[in-house]
Design a protein around this motif. Structure first.
Motif, PDB file in Angstrom:
ATOM      1  N   ALA A  66      -7.895  13.148   2.805  1.00 25.13           N
ATOM      2  CA  ALA A  66      -8.108  12.049   1.853  1.00 25.13           C
ATOM      3  C   ALA A  66      -9.099  11.015   2.389  1.00 25.13           C
ATOM      4  O   ALA A  66     -10.045  10.629   1.697  1.00 25.13           O
ATOM      5  CB  ALA A  66      -6.781  11.395   1.494  1.00 25.13           C
ATOM      6  N   LEU A  67      -8.891  10.562   3.623  1.00 29.68           N
ATOM      7  CA  LEU A  67      -9.798   9.540   4.154  1.00 29.68           C
ATOM      8  C   LEU A  67     -11.199  10.105   4.376  1.00 29.68           C
ATOM      9  O   LEU A  67     -12.194   9.393   4.293  1.00 29.68           O
ATOM     10  CB  LEU A  67      -9.231   8.948   5.447  1.00 29.68           C
ATOM     11  CG  LEU A  67      -7.972   8.091   5.235  1.00 29.68           C
ATOM     12  CD1 LEU A  67      -7.384   7.640   6.568  1.00 29.68           C
ATOM     13  CD2 LEU A  67      -8.267   6.878   4.361  1.00 29.68           C
TER      14      LEU A  67
ATOM     15  N   LEU B   5      -6.352   0.878 -11.630  1.00 28.97           N
ATOM     16  CA  LEU B   5      -6.369  -0.206 -12.609  1.00 28.97           C
ATOM     17  C   LEU B   5      -7.696  -0.330 -13.361  1.00 28.97           C
ATOM     18  O   LEU B   5      -7.716  -0.604 -14.563  1.00 28.97           O
ATOM     19  CB  LEU B   5      -6.101  -1.516 -11.857  1.00 28.97           C
ATOM     20  CG  LEU B   5      -5.280  -2.599 -12.515  1.00 28.97           C
ATOM     21  CD1 LEU B   5      -3.945  -2.070 -12.965  1.00 28.97           C
ATOM     22  CD2 LEU B   5      -5.087  -3.749 -11.519  1.00 28.97           C
TER      23      LEU B   5
ATOM     24  N   GLY C  46     -10.549   6.146  -2.915  1.00 29.14           N
ATOM     25  CA  GLY C  46      -9.174   6.345  -2.445  1.00 29.14           C
ATOM     26  C   GLY C  46      -8.323   6.981  -3.531  1.00 29.14           C
ATOM     27  O   GLY C  46      -8.810   7.738  -4.376  1.00 29.14           O
TER      28      GLY C  46
ATOM     29  N   VAL D 106       1.319   5.628   3.824  1.00 32.12           N
ATOM     30  CA  VAL D 106       1.263   6.885   4.578  1.00 32.12           C
ATOM     31  C   VAL D 106      -0.218   7.209   4.826  1.00 32.12           C
ATOM     32  O   VAL D 106      -1.094   6.452   4.432  1.00 32.12           O
ATOM     33  CB  VAL D 106       1.941   8.050   3.820  1.00 32.12           C
ATOM     34  CG1 VAL D 106       3.436   8.033   4.003  1.00 32.12           C
ATOM     35  CG2 VAL D 106       1.569   8.042   2.353  1.00 32.12           C
TER      36      VAL D 106
ATOM     37  N   ALA E 123      -5.158  16.720   5.774  1.00 36.92           N
ATOM     38  CA  ALA E 123      -5.486  15.307   6.053  1.00 36.92           C
ATOM     39  C   ALA E 123      -6.912  14.955   5.644  1.00 36.92           C
ATOM     40  O   ALA E 123      -7.671  14.343   6.406  1.00 36.92           O
ATOM     41  CB  ALA E 123      -5.253  14.992   7.529  1.00 36.92           C
TER      42      ALA E 123
ATOM     43  N   THR F 220       0.865  -1.185   0.000  1.00 38.66           N
ATOM     44  CA  THR F 220       0.000   0.000   0.000  1.00 38.66           C
ATOM     45  C   THR F 220       0.898   1.231   0.000  1.00 38.66           C
ATOM     46  O   THR F 220       2.119   1.117   0.169  1.00 38.66           O
ATOM     47  CB  THR F 220      -0.891   0.039   1.255  1.00 38.66           C
ATOM     48  OG1 THR F 220      -0.030   0.107   2.388  1.00 38.66           O
ATOM     49  CG2 THR F 220      -1.788  -1.184   1.347  1.00 38.66           C
TER      50      THR F 220
ATOM     51  N   MET G  39       3.081  11.725  -6.213  1.00 39.75           N
ATOM     52  CA  MET G  39       1.641  11.931  -5.991  1.00 39.75           C
ATOM     53  C   MET G  39       0.982  12.428  -7.281  1.00 39.75           C
ATOM     54  O   MET G  39       1.482  13.357  -7.910  1.00 39.75           O
ATOM     55  CB  MET G  39       1.415  12.978  -4.892  1.00 39.75           C
ATOM     56  CG  MET G  39       2.167  12.694  -3.605  1.00 39.75           C
ATOM     57  SD  MET G  39       1.795  13.838  -2.273  1.00 39.75           S
ATOM     58  CE  MET G  39       2.094  15.427  -2.990  1.00 39.75           C
TER      59      MET G  39
ATOM     60  N   GLY H 145      -4.703 -12.134  -4.380  1.00 39.00           N
ATOM     61  CA  GLY H 145      -4.423 -12.291  -5.806  1.00 39.00           C
ATOM     62  C   GLY H 145      -3.969 -10.981  -6.420  1.00 39.00           C
ATOM     63  O   GLY H 145      -4.380  -9.904  -5.975  1.00 39.00           O
TER      64      GLY H 145
HETATM   65  C1  LIG Z   1       2.318  11.656   1.102  1.00 37.86           C
HETATM   66  C2  LIG Z   1       0.916  11.277   1.461  1.00 37.86           C
HETATM   67  C3  LIG Z   1       0.414  11.631   2.706  1.00 37.86           C
HETATM   68  C4  LIG Z   1      -0.903  11.312   3.041  1.00 37.86           C
HETATM   69  N1  LIG Z   1      -1.406  11.716   4.244  1.00 37.86           N
HETATM   70  C5  LIG Z   1      -2.708  11.496   4.525  1.00 37.86           C
HETATM   71  C6  LIG Z   1      -3.276  11.933   5.748  1.00 37.86           C
HETATM   72  O1  LIG Z   1      -2.615  12.505   6.606  1.00 37.86           O
HETATM   73  N2  LIG Z   1      -4.589  11.695   5.954  1.00 37.86           N
HETATM   74  C7  LIG Z   1      -5.370  11.050   5.040  1.00 37.86           C
HETATM   75  O2  LIG Z   1      -6.577  10.902   5.259  1.00 37.86           O
HETATM   76  N3  LIG Z   1      -4.832  10.572   3.906  1.00 37.86           N
HETATM   77  C8  LIG Z   1      -3.539  10.786   3.622  1.00 37.86           C
HETATM   78  N4  LIG Z   1      -3.019  10.311   2.457  1.00 37.86           N
HETATM   79  C9  LIG Z   1      -3.859   9.498   1.577  1.00 37.86           C
HETATM   80  C10 LIG Z   1      -3.961   8.084   2.126  1.00 37.86           C
HETATM   81  O3  LIG Z   1      -2.676   7.538   2.264  1.00 37.86           O
HETATM   82  C11 LIG Z   1      -4.801   7.232   1.189  1.00 37.86           C
HETATM   83  O4  LIG Z   1      -6.006   7.873   0.915  1.00 37.86           O
HETATM   84  C12 LIG Z   1      -5.132   5.918   1.838  1.00 37.86           C
HETATM   85  O5  LIG Z   1      -3.980   5.283   2.292  1.00 37.86           O
HETATM   86  C13 LIG Z   1      -5.857   5.018   0.871  1.00 37.86           C
HETATM   87  O6  LIG Z   1      -4.986   4.610  -0.131  1.00 37.86           O
HETATM   88  P1  LIG Z   1      -5.511   3.587  -1.213  1.00 37.86           P
HETATM   89  O7  LIG Z   1      -6.023   2.383  -0.519  1.00 37.86           O
HETATM   90  O8  LIG Z   1      -6.410   4.282  -2.138  1.00 37.86           O
HETATM   91  O9  LIG Z   1      -4.192   3.235  -2.036  1.00 37.86           O
HETATM   92  P2  LIG Z   1      -2.950   2.310  -1.630  1.00 37.86           P
HETATM   93  O10 LIG Z   1      -2.606   2.424  -0.202  1.00 37.86           O
HETATM   94  O11 LIG Z   1      -1.892   2.604  -2.629  1.00 37.86           O
HETATM   95  O12 LIG Z   1      -3.484   0.850  -1.857  1.00 37.86           O
HETATM   96  C14 LIG Z   1      -3.626   0.306  -3.135  1.00 37.86           C
HETATM   97  C15 LIG Z   1      -3.918  -1.170  -2.991  1.00 37.86           C
HETATM   98  O13 LIG Z   1      -4.135  -1.716  -4.265  1.00 37.86           O
HETATM   99  C16 LIG Z   1      -3.466  -2.955  -4.326  1.00 37.86           C
HETATM  100  N5  LIG Z   1      -3.145  -3.262  -5.716  1.00 37.86           N
HETATM  101  C17 LIG Z   1      -2.484  -2.484  -6.597  1.00 37.86           C
HETATM  102  N6  LIG Z   1      -2.364  -3.125  -7.769  1.00 37.86           N
HETATM  103  C18 LIG Z   1      -2.976  -4.323  -7.626  1.00 37.86           C
HETATM  104  C19 LIG Z   1      -3.179  -5.446  -8.478  1.00 37.86           C
HETATM  105  N7  LIG Z   1      -2.700  -5.478  -9.729  1.00 37.86           N
HETATM  106  N8  LIG Z   1      -3.839  -6.505  -7.980  1.00 37.86           N
HETATM  107  C20 LIG Z   1      -4.311  -6.508  -6.713  1.00 37.86           C
HETATM  108  N9  LIG Z   1      -4.156  -5.472  -5.874  1.00 37.86           N
HETATM  109  C21 LIG Z   1      -3.483  -4.406  -6.322  1.00 37.86           C
HETATM  110  C22 LIG Z   1      -2.225  -2.805  -3.465  1.00 37.86           C
HETATM  111  O14 LIG Z   1      -1.769  -4.051  -3.007  1.00 37.86           O
HETATM  112  C23 LIG Z   1      -2.785  -1.949  -2.333  1.00 37.86           C
HETATM  113  O15 LIG Z   1      -3.307  -2.767  -1.320  1.00 37.86           O
HETATM  114  C24 LIG Z   1      -1.702  10.597   2.119  1.00 37.86           C
HETATM  115  C25 LIG Z   1      -1.181  10.206   0.888  1.00 37.86           C
HETATM  116  C26 LIG Z   1       0.108  10.552   0.548  1.00 37.86           C
HETATM  117  C27 LIG Z   1       0.639  10.141  -0.796  1.00 37.86           C
END
Ligand SMILES: Cc1cc2nc3c(=O)[nH]c(=O)nc-3n(C[C@H](O)[C@H](O)[C@H](O)COP(=O)(O)OP(=O)(O)OC[C@H]3O[C@@H](n4cnc5c(N)ncnc54)[C@H](O)[C@@H]3O)c2cc1C
Length: 471
Positions: free
Chosen positions: A328-329, A203, A315, A28, A326, A25, A298, A165
């Motif tokens: 995003a969530l 994706l 997300g 952060v 903060a 993931t 980013m 998977g």
């Molecule tokens: C620098 C930074 C600071 C941040 N600070 C904050 C904060 O303070 N507060 C806040 O609310 N948010 C913050 N965020 C945002 C927060 O991190 C995200 O919103 C949150 O973690 C959700 O991420 P996500 O699940 O969308 O993506 P990711 O965490 O990237 O997860 C993506 C998932 O997809 C899966 N995946 C990818 N490709 C495939 C595939 N081919 N097959 C199967 N699975 C796959 C990966 O395994 C992973 O589990 C921050 C983001 C950044 C970049």
């Protein structure tokens, strides 16, 4: 979060969470807004059940340091609000307005809001007397990885199927809908609705459906971050600290077991190596001597649609506004809850799809505008980055808010006219614009300082703080 909320709301639905066994993931995302408390309430998870498991701490607000070089305004606190502040907010707005009309009032938000005083005294926003119904908003800092695992466990307990998977192929039906996803480990999996939670890769939403992406790079320059954890601080302060550095800003987020640090910057103005060195120097070289840094790119902006065909993006796959507040969530939660409402109101059809997309897009734009305001109101001159930030183009909505502020008008009324107070309330706009000191020089013919009123607020605040629990 998506799986658990959907399973909670639709216990009869057949929901499967597919997770990659080896793709990490983003790792952060340690700060939150008070809205996250609704998540735990909806899922019936108490603070005692989750906080220590996720090394979580309380967050009363955010301190912004060195965004302004105006004397007396080098730092300010963006407070989460208390019901005890209900009469303070209009008074603060009135004082800022008089200050904008030339009265020499010391109009700093830190002198007004309760959560600032609680933070100074290292108190939480929880009252000692739990039968007292007055609410004070607060949020949390946490280990995002651990919270993800906890929510996965909750999802499984709510009946979600879990598969490991790597998705290698996404198949579409003739009408363009997503028909199935394919992985080596699990073969082909079909469904009625797919939720894309694949992070910046997007994706399904981008790579498969080619949903257009609206970039915010003209409004928000930062496209990179570097993160380094440092040892925990025993007497931590219940707040996030955001400090402006040479080409961006650094976060300081205290957790129970460590401090999360990161520098969000623009690669156009600074290299990754130089950013890492600057962050290490800022934290203290010795504190992070043997700690490896993580560099993150980013993609800032949003998908034109968050629900397209039979796919919902949630997300980072739906978009991202840099993490200064903060949010995003918060947007993730809003997206899921709004999707549930849209499906239910549309009786399982796509009737509410356009309405849903407009709503989420509007939320993204309004959050972006508030973040942009931090940059355009900066007064630093140390680098071209900060000077360029003052020239960022602004939306019509933001233009009107700034017009009201700089022309001595009523900003709260403007927010009401635009019906946008639910994104950032009047108190937040006043805290930001006053906090960095965007005031004209006082008018020598106007002498009233309203010092007595401010003193009374501070006295009342001191008394109220006694009602709250220590950390
Ligand atoms: C620098 C930074 C600071 C941040 N600070 C904050 C904060 O303070 N507060 C806040 O609310 N948010 C913050 N965020 C945002 C927060 O991190 C995200 O919103 C949150 O973690 C959700 O991420 P996500 O699940 O969308 O993506 P990711 O965490 O990237 O997860 C993506 C998932 O997809 C899966 N995946 C990818 N490709 C495939 C595939 N081919 N097959 C199967 N699975 C796959 C990966 O395994 C992973 O589990 C921050 C983001 C950044 C970049």
């Amino acid at each position: 979060m998506t799986a658990s909320l959907l399973a909670k709301q639709w216990p009869q639905a057949d929901i499967t969470l597919i997770e990659s066994p080896n793709i990490p993931t983003v790792g952060v995302g340690e700060g939150s807004t008070p809205y996250i408390r609704h998540l735990f309430k909806t899922l019936d998870i108490s603070e005692a059940q989750w906080m220590s498991k996720c090394n979580a701490t309380f967050k009363n607000g955010i301190t912004f340091k060195h965004w302004s070089i105006r004397k007396g305004f080098e730092s300010y606190f963006h407070p989460f609000l208390s019901q005890y502040d209900d009469d303070v907010t209009p008074l603060f707005a009135q004082h800022t307005r008089l200050r904008r009309h030339g009265y020499p009032i010391t109009c700093h938000p830190d002198n007004y809001y309760l959560t600032k005083e609680l933070t100074n005294q290292r108190k939480s926003c929880q009252l000692q007397d739990s039968s007292n119904p007055v609410e004070t908003l607060y949020a949390y800092h946490f280990d995002a990885e651990k919270l993800g695992l906890l929510l996965k466990e909750k999802s499984l307990a709510l009946g979600v199927n879990h598969l490991l998977g790597n998705i290698s192929q996404v198949k579409q039906a003739e009408n363009g809908d997503i028909a199935s996803v394919v992985s080596d480990e699990q073969g082909e999996l079909s469904a009625d609705i797919f939720v894309d939670c694949t992070g910046f890769k997007a994706l399904l939403m981008q790579k498969t459906l080619n949903t257009p992406f609206v970039s915010y790079s003209d409004n928000l320059f930062n496209d990179s971050a570097v993160a380094i954890a440092s040892p925990k601080i025993d007497n931590y302060s219940p707040q996030t600290v955001s400090t402006a550095l040479s080409n961006g800003w650094a976060w300081h987020i205290p957790l129970q077991n460590r401090v999360g640090n990161g520098y969000v910057y623009s690669a156009k103005y600074q290299t990754a190596d130089s950013a890492e060195q600057e962050l290490r120097h800022f934290i203290g070289q010795d504190r992070v001597k043997d700690v490896e840094a993580r560099h993150i790119k980013m993609r800032v902006g949003r998908s034109e649609k968050h629900w397209n065909k039979n796919c919902l993006a949630v997300g980072l796959s739906q978009g991202f506004i840099e993490p200064l507040e903060a949010t995003a969530l918060h947007l993730v939660q809003d997206t899921i809850e709004s999707f549930i409402a849209a499906i239910e109101e549309g009786k399982g059809t796509t009737a509410k799809q356009d309405y849903f997309n407009d709503k989420i897009n509007y939320a993204f734009e309004r959050v972006r505008d508030y973040i942009v305001t931090h940059y355009i109101s900066n007064s630093r001159n140390d680098t071209p980055y900060w000077q360029d930030c003052r020239k960022i183009p602004v939306s019509d909505s933001l233009q009107r808010i700034l017009y009201a502020w700089f022309n001595g008008m009523d900003v709260a009324e403007e927010l009401d006219l635009q019906q946008i107070s639910q994104y950032y309330p009047s108190a937040s706009w006043h805290a930001l614009l006053a906090g960095v000191g965007t005031f004209p020089e006082p008018d020598p013919s106007k002498t009233e300082t309203f010092a007595n009123e401010i003193q009374q607020i501070q006295h009342r605040r001191d008394e109220l703080a006694k009602l709250f629990k220590n950390l």
